[in-house]
Design an enzyme around this catalytic site. Structure first.
Site, PDB file in Angstrom:
ATOM      1  N   HIS A 156       0.692  -1.344   0.093  1.00 40.13           N
ATOM      2  CA  HIS A 156       0.208   0.088  -0.110  1.00 40.13           C
ATOM      3  C   HIS A 156       1.074   1.304  -0.006  1.00 40.13           C
ATOM      4  CE1 HIS A 156      -4.311   1.133   0.214  1.00 40.13           C
ATOM      5  NE2 HIS A 156      -3.955   2.070   0.902  1.00 40.13           N
ATOM      6  N   ASP A 213      -7.524   3.870   9.156  1.00 36.67           N
ATOM      7  CA  ASP A 213      -8.839   3.806   8.401  1.00 36.67           C
ATOM      8  C   ASP A 213      -8.897   2.533   7.656  1.00 36.67           C
ATOM      9  OD1 ASP A 213      -9.514   6.219   9.711  1.00 36.67           O
ATOM     10  OD2 ASP A 213      -9.066   7.421   8.118  1.00 36.67           O
ATOM     11  N   GLU A 254     -12.230  12.809  13.924  1.00 43.02           N
ATOM     12  CA  GLU A 254     -11.683  13.049  12.804  1.00 43.02           C
ATOM     13  C   GLU A 254     -12.404  14.062  11.766  1.00 43.02           C
ATOM     14  OE1 GLU A 254     -10.581   9.834   9.607  1.00 43.02           O
ATOM     15  OE2 GLU A 254      -9.282   8.729  11.013  1.00 43.02           O
TER      16      GLU A 254
END
Length: 533
Positions: A90, A161, A277
């Site tokens: 990623h 997340d 957030e």
């Protein structure tokens, strides 16, 4: 037989390419070292889809011993070769790739069963209910860690997340989400690790055992070792989440409320939220898109109808309250109401829903599946993640959100504050020198749909403009998931920490074998490690 031939072929390719002096049959490995075209292709690109770097081979380790044998071979050979660990791949700018070397594919590895040792990882995460921790293989995905711990009614405290990331990958960066204000990043919730250094040594490290290696590896971008086991702190898992979103048109009110909420981190659980957030909305389409699918498609939100301020920008505060089976829902309602009364959001903008804790944590994967179905996931991702000091976040808003960015952003823009005292300064991560700093994450996707403002070229240029604006405005940002192309830029990034980083590199990876895709150190493969430098 075929597997053995493939292994020998892979080793022979290394011998021919980098001049290894060994008999291939002397290379002890229980996993799979392969030059299979599919493996090579997969390891040549990452989530960013912006760089390509083809390795000589890919190792699928069965244990830490396989990783150690490979690194020892790279370290002791006359010419040497690079080794990069890859979890879920990623990374954005090729950080998990390597040329003329071997990529260690950590995800899916470590399948050896039996009693755990430093060289044989558990087949599955091992949970200690009594001591509230879980031992996991470095390539384990966080979603699988969660599934294992939930069987005991437990869960890690701090998250990212997106859960389809490897443990070693996020710990090599920091691992942040809306719980970081309270529990700190994921690297603040690690008790112990097994690490294979650039010398090929397998070392157990913790705050008390090999502490220099322990702190170097956490947030160390893979420069000092490959994490093969991590011991992660756990807590009793909530069962449900009250998920709330409210909107703001005034940036000062938005940041004031965020900063107030994170200041409650040391208060009793009943007097604070569990997750904080926020995100910026500069594109009317984004407020109802996949990231914001929380809002009902039957009741789409219009920016204009909410009286957005200068620049037609809105800000969304996203907060949660956790609760458990048997919780008094009336008390939960009262706790939430008491906290919301202190905030100055647009009154008509509140949206709320209750859902299982697991579904909340895995919310981005649900969005991923939608994007994959539309062919919008496997595209370039020119992401830019910045830590911005609290004192300059207003200037950043004016210059970037209301300035550089247009009204087509092609992805979410996250913004939320964190408490610096929840971060261990001994780790390799660098953050702004203020007690509160913000993450600003521009998570855009480049699209070739005819709109020039959504192209990779345009979005990359916007990123350069943002960094230039910060430099010229003397906003001392620090990149998260950093990417630089020269060592001088890395030295500027680390600042006062650079001597520490350099010293630890020389101690744990003196030939600069590890994580060459980060471009921090140039490999020194021309020297024999047994000779003086």
């Amino acid at each position: 037989m075929a597997a053995k031939l493939l292994l020998l072929f892979a080793i022979c390719r290394l011998i021919i390419t980098v001049g290894l002096t060994l008999n291939p049959t002397d290379f002890a490995i229980d996993g799979q070292l392969t030059v299979d075209a599919h493996d090579i292709k997969s390891a040549s690109v990452d989530f960013g889809k912006m760089t390509r770097s083809e390795p000589l081979a890919v190792l699928h380790p069965s244990s830490a011993a396989d990783v150690a044998n490979l690194l020892k071979l790279a370290y002791e050979s006359v010419h040497g070769f690079a080794v990069s660990a890859r979890g879920h791949g990623h990374s954005i700018n090729g950080q998990s790739q390597t040329e003329n070397g071997v990529v260690v594919k950590m995800s899916g590895g470590g399948g050896g069963g039996g009693r755990r040792t430093r060289t044989t990882p558990p087949a599955v995460p091992l949970v200690s209910e009594k001591l509230l921790y879980v031992d996991v293989w470095g390539g384990e995905l966080w979603i699988d860690v969660l599934r294992s711990t939930l069987k005991y009614g437990l869960a890690p405290k701090s998250w990212t997340d997106y859960l389809y990331l490897s443990v070693g990958g996020t710990l090599s960066n920091a691992g942040i989400s809306g719980q970081a204000f309270n529990h700190g990043p994921q690297i603040s919730n690690v008790h112990e690790m097994d690490v294979v250094t650039g010398r090929g040594d397998v070392l157990t490290c913790s705050p008390d055992q090999n502490p220099e290696l322990f702190h170097a590896v956490l947030g160390g971008l893979g420069q000092f070792g490959i994490i093969t086991r991590a011991r992660i702190a756990l807590e009793p898992s909530p069962h449900m989440v009250r998920w709330i979103r409210v909107l703001y048109s005034n940036f000062s009110a938005f940041t004031h409320d965020q900063e107030y909420l994170i200041s409650l981190h040391d208060q009793p659980q009943s007097q604070k939220f569990d997750y904080i957030e926020g995100f910026v909305i500069v594109d009317e389409g984004l407020i109802n898109n996949w990231r914001s699918s929380f809002f009902s498609p039957n009741n789409p939100v219009k920016i204009a109808s909410l009286g957005a301020g200068a620049g037609n920008v809105l800000y969304c505060l996203e907060i949660t309250k956790n609760y458990y089976h048997g919780s008094n829902l009336e008390a939960i309602d009262q706790e939430v109401e008491a906290l919301l009364k202190k905030l100055n959001y647009i009154p008509a903008s509140m949206f709320t829903t209750d859902l299982p804790y697991v579904d909340f944590l895995d919310r981005v994967h649900t969005a991923e599946l939608k994007l994959r179905s539309k062919g919008l996931w496997e595209v370039p991702h020119p992401w830019l993640n910045l830590f911005v000091p609290k004192s300059r976040i207003g200037d950043f808003d004016k210059g970037v959100f209301k300035g550089i960015l247009g009204n087509k952003t092609s992805g979410p823009i996250l913004i939320y504050p964190m408490n610096k005292n929840k971060w261990d300064e001994r780790s390799s991560v660098v953050t702004p020198n203020e007690e509160v700093f913000y993450l600003v994450a521009l998570l855009r996707s480049a699209l070739e749909n005819g709109e020039e403002t959504l192209t990779l070229k345009h979005l990359s240029e916007e990123n350069r403009k943002i960094l230039k604006f910060c430099k010229e405005s003397k906003i001392e940002v620090k990149q998260y998931l950093p990417h630089y192309t020269t060592q001088q830029e890395w030295m500027d990034h680390y600042g006062d920490k650079w001597p520490q980083i350099y010293s630890q590199k020389m101690e744990f990876d003196p030939r600069y074998i590890l994580a060459t895709g980060q471009r921090i150190f140039e490999p020194s493969f021309s020297s024999d490690p047994r000779s003086p430098w």
